[in-house]
Design a protein around this motif. Structure first.
Motif, mmCIF file in Angstrom:
data_model
loop_
_atom_site.group_PDB
_atom_site.id
_atom_site.type_symbol
_atom_site.label_atom_id
_atom_site.label_comp_id
_atom_site.label_asym_id
_atom_site.label_seq_id
_atom_site.Cartn_x
_atom_site.Cartn_y
_atom_site.Cartn_z
ATOM 1 N N THR A 23 10.429 -44.863 2.416
ATOM 2 C CA THR A 23 9.696 -44.013 3.362
ATOM 3 C C THR A 23 8.383 -44.676 3.741
ATOM 4 O O THR A 23 7.799 -45.426 2.945
ATOM 5 C CB THR A 23 9.395 -42.628 2.770
ATOM 6 N N VAL A 25 5.457 -43.300 4.040
ATOM 7 C CA VAL A 25 4.337 -42.818 3.235
ATOM 8 C C VAL A 25 4.261 -43.572 1.916
ATOM 9 O O VAL A 25 3.167 -43.961 1.472
ATOM 10 C CB VAL A 25 4.448 -41.298 2.997
ATOM 11 N N ALA A 26 5.409 -43.803 1.275
ATOM 12 C CA ALA A 26 5.412 -44.575 0.028
ATOM 13 C C ALA A 26 4.894 -45.989 0.271
ATOM 14 O O ALA A 26 4.126 -46.531 -0.537
ATOM 15 C CB ALA A 26 6.812 -44.605 -0.571
ATOM 16 N N GLU A 29 1.095 -45.776 0.870
ATOM 17 C CA GLU A 29 0.356 -45.546 -0.366
ATOM 18 C C GLU A 29 0.231 -46.833 -1.179
ATOM 19 O O GLU A 29 -0.802 -47.079 -1.814
ATOM 20 C CB GLU A 29 1.034 -44.451 -1.185
ATOM 21 N N GLN A 33 -3.438 -48.399 -1.914
ATOM 22 C CA GLN A 33 -3.912 -48.628 -3.277
ATOM 23 C C GLN A 33 -4.356 -50.071 -3.461
ATOM 24 O O GLN A 33 -5.354 -50.343 -4.147
ATOM 25 C CB GLN A 33 -2.822 -48.284 -4.289
ATOM 26 N N HIS A 66 -6.385 -37.167 2.558
ATOM 27 C CA HIS A 66 -5.210 -36.903 1.732
ATOM 28 C C HIS A 66 -3.993 -37.461 2.453
ATOM 29 O O HIS A 66 -3.958 -37.496 3.691
ATOM 30 C CB HIS A 66 -5.032 -35.405 1.492
ATOM 31 N N VAL A 67 -3.006 -37.885 1.683
ATOM 32 C CA VAL A 67 -1.737 -38.297 2.273
ATOM 33 C C VAL A 67 -0.613 -37.951 1.304
ATOM 34 O O VAL A 67 -0.753 -38.115 0.085
ATOM 35 C CB VAL A 67 -1.731 -39.809 2.619
ATOM 36 N N ASP A 68 0.465 -37.419 1.835
ATOM 37 C CA ASP A 68 1.675 -37.182 1.063
ATOM 38 C C ASP A 68 2.840 -37.191 2.050
ATOM 39 O O ASP A 68 2.662 -37.545 3.223
ATOM 40 C CB ASP A 68 1.603 -35.870 0.260
ATOM 41 N N GLU A 69 4.013 -36.820 1.599
ATOM 42 C CA GLU A 69 5.184 -36.892 2.469
ATOM 43 C C GLU A 69 5.085 -35.952 3.662
ATOM 44 O O GLU A 69 5.823 -36.114 4.639
ATOM 45 C CB GLU A 69 6.450 -36.601 1.667
ATOM 46 N N GLN A 70 4.182 -34.974 3.604
ATOM 47 C CA GLN A 70 3.989 -34.080 4.744
ATOM 48 C C GLN A 70 3.202 -34.752 5.860
ATOM 49 O O GLN A 70 3.388 -34.439 7.041
ATOM 50 C CB GLN A 70 3.259 -32.808 4.296
ATOM 51 N N CYS A 175 -3.233 -31.953 9.636
ATOM 52 C CA CYS A 175 -2.256 -32.819 8.985
ATOM 53 C C CYS A 175 -1.465 -33.505 10.087
ATOM 54 O O CYS A 175 -0.851 -32.828 10.930
ATOM 55 C CB CYS A 175 -1.328 -32.009 8.087
ATOM 56 N N GLU A 177 1.626 -35.166 11.143
ATOM 57 C CA GLU A 177 3.012 -35.327 10.736
ATOM 58 C C GLU A 177 3.592 -36.526 11.485
ATOM 59 O O GLU A 177 3.729 -36.495 12.706
ATOM 60 C CB GLU A 177 3.798 -34.059 11.036
#
Length: 212
Positions: A23, A25-26, A29, A33, A66-70, A175, A177
């Motif tokens: 994905t 997002v992964a 990230e 990092q 912030h970041v996540d799968e959303q 957010c 998307e």
């Protein structure tokens, strides 16, 4: 030196399909990092692009919070130009320029307003001076002088000298998307590596290599 003569080679390394996560997002990230670990200045800084009613794009630098799968989250004054433009057209683009690693990430998507509870939680976590600045600034609107701005800041500081500073009703968050995310890694001879993730019906992602 002429501007057209300024150039350099990008030699820090390539990017291929075997290095990519499933994905975007992964993958993002992972790169974020690495930027944080390398102590790149402002690793969460991103260029946010919006478009007004006449189709005129505008850009500004905002910090990712912030970041996540959303999606990708940021906060702003809802009276600001970007917020007003998003109210008319919520299509948005985010650009992360990590020059030290010869990398870029571009996010395309739609900005969705965050619930007030989430906005309040973040606002109350900010330093007090930042909270006061939010109250003092009518973002994107004309101000007569810096002195006038500082006087408004002092007024807010006096007004909220005791107790918790409340969430302004003109402060919110979004957010983003993502619908597409591009990862760019510089390559020798301008043969850069570019990969585009495209969201598919059902939420899965398809990845394709792009010409540099």
């Amino acid at each position: 030196m002429k501007l057209e003569d300024i150039r350099r080679e990008y030699l820090q390394g390539g990017l291929d399909e075997t290095m990519l996560d499933a994905t975007p997002v992964a993958q993002f990230e992972k790169w974020l990092q690495q930027a944080i670990d390398a102590q790149i200045p402002d690793p969460t800084a991103m260029v946010v692009a919006t478009v007004d009613e006449q189709g005129q794009p505008s850009q500004r630098i905002v910090l990712l919070k912030h970041v996540d799968e959303q999606g990708f989250v940021f906060f702003t004054n809802t009276g600001s130009r970007k917020a007003q433009e998003l109210a008319q057209n919520n299509k948005i683009s985010l650009h992360f320029p990590w020059h030290m690693f010869e990398r870029q990430v571009i996010v395309y998507g739609e900005a969705k307003p965050l619930p007030t509870s989430r906005v309040a939680k973040y606002f109350l976590s900010r330093p007090k001076e930042s909270q006061l600045a939010a109250w003092a600034s009518s973002q994107s609107r004309p101000v007569s002088s810096r002195q006038a701005l500082m006087e408004k800041f002092a007024q807010m500081k006096s007004k909220f000298a005791k107790g918790e500073i409340p969430l302004p009703d003109f402060w919110g968050g979004y957010c983003v998307e993502p619908t597409k995310v591009e990862f760019w890694q510089g390559g020798a001879h301008r043969l850069h590596d570019r990969f585009m993730y495209r969201r598919q019906p059902g939420g899965s992602w398809r990845v394709e290599r792009l010409n540099p």
